[in-house]
Design a protein around this motif. Structure first.
Motif, short mmCIF file in Angstrom:
data_model
loop_
_atom_site.label_atom_id
_atom_site.label_comp_id
_atom_site.label_asym_id
_atom_site.label_seq_id
_atom_site.Cartn_x
_atom_site.Cartn_y
_atom_site.Cartn_z
N ILE A 19 5.79 -10.72 29.90
CA ILE A 19 4.67 -11.35 30.61
C ILE A 19 5.21 -12.21 31.75
O ILE A 19 4.80 -12.10 32.88
CB ILE A 19 3.82 -12.20 29.64
CG1 ILE A 19 3.21 -11.33 28.52
CG2 ILE A 19 2.74 -12.97 30.40
CD1 ILE A 19 2.11 -10.40 28.94
N GLY A 99 4.18 -6.86 29.77
CA GLY A 99 4.05 -7.15 28.34
C GLY A 99 4.82 -6.12 27.54
O GLY A 99 5.92 -5.68 27.92
N ILE A 103 1.13 -2.03 23.65
CA ILE A 103 0.12 -2.91 23.05
C ILE A 103 -1.04 -3.04 24.02
O ILE A 103 -0.89 -3.52 25.15
CB ILE A 103 0.72 -4.30 22.71
CG1 ILE A 103 1.81 -4.14 21.65
CG2 ILE A 103 -0.37 -5.25 22.25
CD1 ILE A 103 2.33 -5.42 21.05
N ALA A 130 1.62 -10.39 25.24
CA ALA A 130 0.86 -11.64 25.39
C ALA A 130 0.75 -12.37 24.06
O ALA A 130 0.81 -13.60 24.01
CB ALA A 130 -0.52 -11.34 25.95
N ALA A 213 -0.95 -16.73 29.22
CA ALA A 213 0.49 -16.98 29.38
C ALA A 213 0.83 -16.92 30.87
O ALA A 213 0.24 -16.14 31.61
CB ALA A 213 1.29 -15.92 28.63
N SER A 238 -9.41 -11.68 33.69
CA SER A 238 -8.93 -10.40 33.14
C SER A 238 -7.68 -10.59 32.27
O SER A 238 -7.30 -9.68 31.54
CB SER A 238 -8.63 -9.43 34.27
OG SER A 238 -7.61 -9.97 35.07
N ILE A 239 -7.03 -11.76 32.36
CA ILE A 239 -5.84 -11.97 31.52
C ILE A 239 -6.12 -12.95 30.37
O ILE A 239 -5.19 -13.34 29.66
CB ILE A 239 -4.60 -12.42 32.34
CG1 ILE A 239 -4.83 -13.78 32.99
CG2 ILE A 239 -4.21 -11.37 33.35
CD1 ILE A 239 -3.53 -14.47 33.39
C1 LIG Z 1 -4.50 -4.07 29.13
S1 LIG Z 1 -4.05 -5.38 28.08
C2 LIG Z 1 -2.33 -5.47 28.37
C3 LIG Z 1 -1.55 -6.16 27.28
C4 LIG Z 1 -0.04 -6.08 27.49
N1 LIG Z 1 0.41 -4.72 27.36
C5 LIG Z 1 0.74 -6.97 26.52
O1 LIG Z 1 1.67 -6.44 25.86
O2 LIG Z 1 0.46 -8.15 26.41
C6 LIG Z 1 -4.74 -6.72 28.91
C7 LIG Z 1 -5.11 -7.84 27.98
O3 LIG Z 1 -3.92 -8.45 27.50
C8 LIG Z 1 -4.09 -9.85 27.40
N2 LIG Z 1 -3.23 -10.48 28.41
C9 LIG Z 1 -2.66 -9.92 29.49
N3 LIG Z 1 -1.94 -10.81 30.17
C10 LIG Z 1 -2.07 -11.98 29.52
C11 LIG Z 1 -1.59 -13.28 29.75
N4 LIG Z 1 -0.84 -13.57 30.80
N5 LIG Z 1 -1.92 -14.24 28.85
C12 LIG Z 1 -2.72 -13.97 27.79
N6 LIG Z 1 -3.20 -12.76 27.54
C13 LIG Z 1 -2.89 -11.77 28.40
C14 LIG Z 1 -5.56 -10.13 27.73
O4 LIG Z 1 -6.31 -10.10 26.51
C15 LIG Z 1 -5.90 -8.96 28.63
O5 LIG Z 1 -7.27 -8.70 28.67
#
Ligand SMILES: C[S@@+](CC[C@H](N)C(=O)[O-])C[C@H]1O[C@@H](n2cnc3c(N)ncnc32)[C@H](O)[C@@H]1O
Length: 268
Positions: A19, A99, A103, A130, A213, A238-239
């Motif tokens: 992240i 990430g 996942i 995340a 994060a 979105s995050i």
């Molecule tokens: C398509 S998913 C991708 C997850 C990513 N592959 C991972 O391993 O964290 C997108 C979701 O991951 C979570 N997410 C992504 N970036 C984030 C961050 N910086 N902090 C917290 N949650 C995050 C949120 O729930 C977001 O809607």
């Protein structure tokens, strides 16, 4: 590695960049990234893309395949096909996803399944997701009470019961109730409906946490605590990931202990 006897030299490795920029990629993933002949990626911002490009100039973003009004199901199929075609063309391909690559991220899984079906070697390496960051930043261990995680809309639409003695993590709360797969935002009505559903399990005053994060090492994580009833007023992006602390802790169950010949007294 899952290997078959295909004569082409093409192969796929899906890696996670973590992240937080540059610091959360594993050594193994970085080696694959640097040595790939063709790198595709779905990364959160230009800074991450520039960093990946500095490690391997062949980097190409797949973000152009997203479009407002286009079904994300189609976008993911299109992304999968671009990656698979490069492997069929004989390239050593890396798909870099932010990430963890597997996942809440389907393109890597789709591409690996398709390529293995066609006889190509394809594998996934783990990355820092995340939720790995949130355990560190929020300071809780999922082993203490247990932890359940859902994609927000799947949870909201499925009517599945929540275990309120465990932590709950709802991913993609920023898309809560978004069923068309064609837009990138939830709505106030969807968040109000989400409150009604969560209120079956938690009082309206129950504390929830919106967690984000940092993508850049100098930024701090976003940790906003609020009450369930205020969910529609929150600035959800979105995050954002929604974390719901347990209502009750785990309790010992007399009938279960009986099965082990134990008694509640045995636990002091
Ligand atoms: C398509 S998913 C991708 C997850 C990513 N592959 C991972 O391993 O964290 C997108 C979701 O991951 C979570 N997410 C992504 N970036 C984030 C961050 N910086 N902090 C917290 N949650 C995050 C949120 O729930 C977001 O809607």
């Amino acid at each position: 590695m899952n290997t078959n006897n295909k004569t082409s030299t093409g192969s796929l490795t899906c890696i996670g960049t973590g992240i937080t920029l540059a610091g959360q990629i594993t050594t193994l993933s970085k080696n694959y990234l640097e040595e790939a002949e063709s790198v595709f990626g779905i990364l959160p911002d230009k800074l991450s893309e520039d960093w990946v490009k500095s490690l391997n100039p062949s980097y190409e973003s797949l973000q152009y395949l997203y479009a407002e009004g286009k079904s994300r199901r189609q976008t993911y199929q299109d992304m999968t096909e671009v990656v698979c075609q490069a492997v069929r063309d004989g390239k050593k391909v890396v798909l870099a996803l932010y990430g963890h690559p597997g996942i809440f991220a389907c393109v890597g899984h789709f591409a690996i399944e398709r390529l293995i079906g066609e006889g190509y070697p394809a594998q996934m390496l783990p990355g820092v997701s995340a939720d790995a960051c949130l355990y560190a930043d929020l300071g809780f261990d999922p082993g203490t009470t247990g932890c359940q995680a859902y994609e927000a809309t799947q949870f909201l639409f499925s009517g599945v019961p929540l275990n309120t003695s465990a932590y709950t993590i709802l991913w993609q709360i920023g898309l809560a109730g978004e069923h068309t797969l064609k837009t990138f935002k939830t709505t106030a009505q969807n968040l109000e409906a989400s409150v009604r559903i969560l209120n079956k399990w938690y009082p309206l005053e129950h504390e929830m946490i919106l967690y984000e994060a940092p993508f850049i090492p100098v930024q701090k994580p976003r940790i906003d605590r609020f009450m369930l009833k205020d969910l529609p007023k929150m600035d959800i992006t979105s995050i954002s990931t929604l974390v719901i602390p347990p209502l009750t802790g785990l309790k010992l169950d007399k009938n279960a202990l009986d099965e082990f010949g134990l008694d509640i007294k045995d636990f002091g």
